[in-house]
Design an enzyme around this catalytic site. Structure first.
Site, PDB file in Angstrom:
ATOM      1  N   GLU A   1      64.781  34.250   1.740  1.00 43.75           N
ATOM      2  CA  GLU A   1      65.796  33.576   0.929  1.00 43.75           C
ATOM      3  C   GLU A   1      67.163  33.663   1.607  1.00 43.75           C
ATOM      4  O   GLU A   1      67.518  34.704   2.157  1.00 43.75           O
ATOM      5  CB  GLU A   1      65.898  34.246  -0.435  1.00 43.75           C
ATOM      6  CG  GLU A   1      64.622  34.171  -1.230  1.00 43.75           C
ATOM      7  CD  GLU A   1      64.750  34.879  -2.564  1.00 43.75           C
ATOM      8  OE1 GLU A   1      63.983  34.540  -3.464  1.00 43.75           O
ATOM      9  OE2 GLU A   1      65.604  35.758  -2.705  1.00 43.75           O
TER      10      GLU A   1
ATOM     11  N   CYS B   1      74.785  33.545   3.172  1.00 44.28           N
ATOM     12  CA  CYS B   1      74.312  34.911   2.977  1.00 44.28           C
ATOM     13  C   CYS B   1      72.884  34.985   3.505  1.00 44.28           C
ATOM     14  O   CYS B   1      71.996  34.309   2.985  1.00 44.28           O
ATOM     15  CB  CYS B   1      74.367  35.234   1.480  1.00 44.28           C
ATOM     16  SG  CYS B   1      73.853  36.882   1.076  1.00 44.28           S
TER      17      CYS B   1
ATOM     18  N   CYS C   1      62.772  45.038   0.562  1.00 46.35           N
ATOM     19  CA  CYS C   1      63.642  46.122   1.044  1.00 46.35           C
ATOM     20  C   CYS C   1      63.032  47.458   0.634  1.00 46.35           C
ATOM     21  O   CYS C   1      62.444  47.580  -0.435  1.00 46.35           O
ATOM     22  CB  CYS C   1      65.042  45.989   0.453  1.00 46.35           C
ATOM     23  SG  CYS C   1      66.204  47.220   1.104  1.00 46.35           S
TER      24      CYS C   1
ATOM     25  N   CYS D   1      67.288  50.754  -4.321  1.00 42.35           N
ATOM     26  CA  CYS D   1      68.468  50.866  -5.200  1.00 42.35           C
ATOM     27  C   CYS D   1      68.109  50.392  -6.613  1.00 42.35           C
ATOM     28  O   CYS D   1      67.494  49.334  -6.781  1.00 42.35           O
ATOM     29  CB  CYS D   1      69.622  50.034  -4.648  1.00 42.35           C
ATOM     30  SG  CYS D   1      70.065  50.491  -2.960  1.00 42.35           S
TER      31      CYS D   1
ATOM     32  N   CYS E   1      69.040  46.854  -8.115  1.00 40.37           N
ATOM     33  CA  CYS E   1      68.775  45.724  -7.223  1.00 40.37           C
ATOM     34  C   CYS E   1      67.457  45.039  -7.529  1.00 40.37           C
ATOM     35  O   CYS E   1      66.432  45.688  -7.714  1.00 40.37           O
ATOM     36  CB  CYS E   1      68.765  46.234  -5.790  1.00 40.37           C
ATOM     37  SG  CYS E   1      68.219  45.022  -4.597  1.00 40.37           S
TER      38      CYS E   1
ATOM     39  N   CYS F   1      75.102  43.526  -1.359  1.00 40.71           N
ATOM     40  CA  CYS F   1      73.695  43.727  -1.147  1.00 40.71           C
ATOM     41  C   CYS F   1      73.101  44.197  -2.469  1.00 40.71           C
ATOM     42  O   CYS F   1      73.647  45.065  -3.129  1.00 40.71           O
ATOM     43  CB  CYS F   1      73.650  44.777  -0.068  1.00 40.71           C
ATOM     44  SG  CYS F   1      72.297  45.809   0.094  1.00 40.71           S
TER      45      CYS F   1
END
Ligand code: SF4
Length: 372
Positions: free
Chosen positions: A79, A96, A103, A107, A110, A333
């Site tokens: 994306e 971006c 990932c 976090c 997120c 992020c």
């Protein structure tokens, strides 16, 4: 002459010098430097070269912000987000980009973290996001991409060698010619990764590359509770890495702080953050939390955002708040993969040579998806 098909070239992952060398090794005829320029500046793919990814599905996110997806040979998708930025001199566009699919950092605020890490992207797949955004998607809107931020899916320092190669390609004077000063890398704070970025910044031509740190907490206890990586890289280590980072004039250094109600938004937290940042020359960017799916926290009240910022300013800390909706989407992020972005509302599948208008409202996009 050897067959160019025998050695597939992925020029989007190569600098112009590397492309010339590899073209010669492959026995290709022609003028590879001219082909390289035409690829990056006009979007013309040289014969015998592979882009490997299949663009492009374009998605309207909200307002004028748009997302597009590259589908890879293994079926996974990357994306990227295009965000118009109003400026005094007219609107510019920020891209971006993602550095990984998913990932591993985990976090808690997120959306991407929910996926886990599926795999790293290669340098050519990172650069392909710029190429597709420039030649296959963005061209329809009339704005060219000015800035590139590594704030999409993934932690750039977790794939740092490919990220650095991608940056070398993006700044190449025979290719995309993106100034290093228009590129920002956002990291959760891997000290080894920050040191590698520092090595790049010391090279001529890269002094003005921008670094952003996703801090989001005033102390180790809170940071570890929302960012598990803090247990491996506590804030004191992070600070040492930041103080050792080469600082050339005019390069921006931003500390991102996602303001989460009841977690990190108290006055005492603000004072603690400002004390932590006191000897680091930086801008504190306060970002109102944008709740992910099934989020345990709501968005902060506007009055609490204003209170936090006013207190940081009173503490002598240069502080900014994200202004527009589009910027909120890319603000840090982990704020990229929110529901509005990750929900697939397909406008259309875009052929390799057909630009798409991104101006369709969401209801029309849904209708288009139903008809597909
Ligand atoms: S906020 Fe960034 S580093 Fe953390 S899990 Fe999400 S994408 Fe990864």
């Amino acid at each position: 002459m050897g067959s160019s098909a025998a050695i597939p070239l992925r020029p989007l992952g190569l600098t112009s010098a590397q492309f010339v060398t590899r073209s010669r090794e492959a026995g290709r005829r022609g003028a590879p430097r001219d082909e390289y320029k035409a690829l990056f500046r006009q979007g013309i793919v040289p014969p015998g070269c592979e882009l490997t990814d299949h663009p492009v599905t374009a998605t309207l996110v909200e307002g004028e912000t748009s997302k597009f997806v590259l589908r890879h040979e293994d079926g996974l998708e990357t994306e990227s987000v295009l965000i118009p930025m109003p400026r005094a001199s007219g609107t510019t566009t920020t891209l971006c980009v993602s550095s990984q699919i998913g990932c591993a950092m985990g976090c808690r605020f997120c959306e991407t973290a929910q996926m886990g890490l599926l795999r790293n992207l290669r340098a050519d797949q990172i650069v392909h996001q710029w190429w597709a955004g420039t030649h296959r998607v963005e061209r329809a809107s009339g704005n060219t991409i000015k800035n590139i931020v590594f704030m999409g899916m993934g932690e750039p320092t977790d794939n740092i060698d490919e990220v650095i190669q991608a940056i070398r390609v993006l700044v190449d004077h025979d290719g995309a010619m993106v100034p290093a000063s228009n590129i920002s890398i956002s990291t959760v704070g891997n000290p080894d990764g920050i040191a590698k970025i520092g090595e790049l910044v010391r090279e001529n031509g890269f002094h003005r590359l921008n670094l952003a740190l996703s801090l989001n907490a005033p102390n180790d206890e809170i940071r570890s509770s929302i960012m598990p990586v803090n247990k491996a890289w506590p804030m004191a280590r992070l600070k040492d890495a930041l103080l050792a980072f080469p600082r050339f004039s005019q390069a921006a250094f931003c500390v991102e702080y996602v303001l989460i109600p009841g977690v990190n938004d108290a006055d005492a937290h603000c004072d603690e953050v400002c004390a932590f940042l006191r000897d680091i020359r930086c801008s504190l960017n306060v970002i109102p939390y944008n709740p992910r799916r099934n989020s345990p926290w709501p968005a902060p009240a506007e009055s609490d955002v204003e209170r936090f910022i006013a207190r940081a300013v009173a503490n002598g800390q240069f502080t900014k708040r994200r202004g527009t909706k589009g910027r909120d989407v890319m603000a840090a992020c982990g704020q990229l993969g929110n529901e509005k972005i990750r929900n697939r509302k397909l406008i259309s599948d875009v052929g390799i040579s057909t630009p798409v208008s991104l101006g369709m409202p969401p209801h029309a996009a849904r209708d288009a998806e139903k008809q597909a």
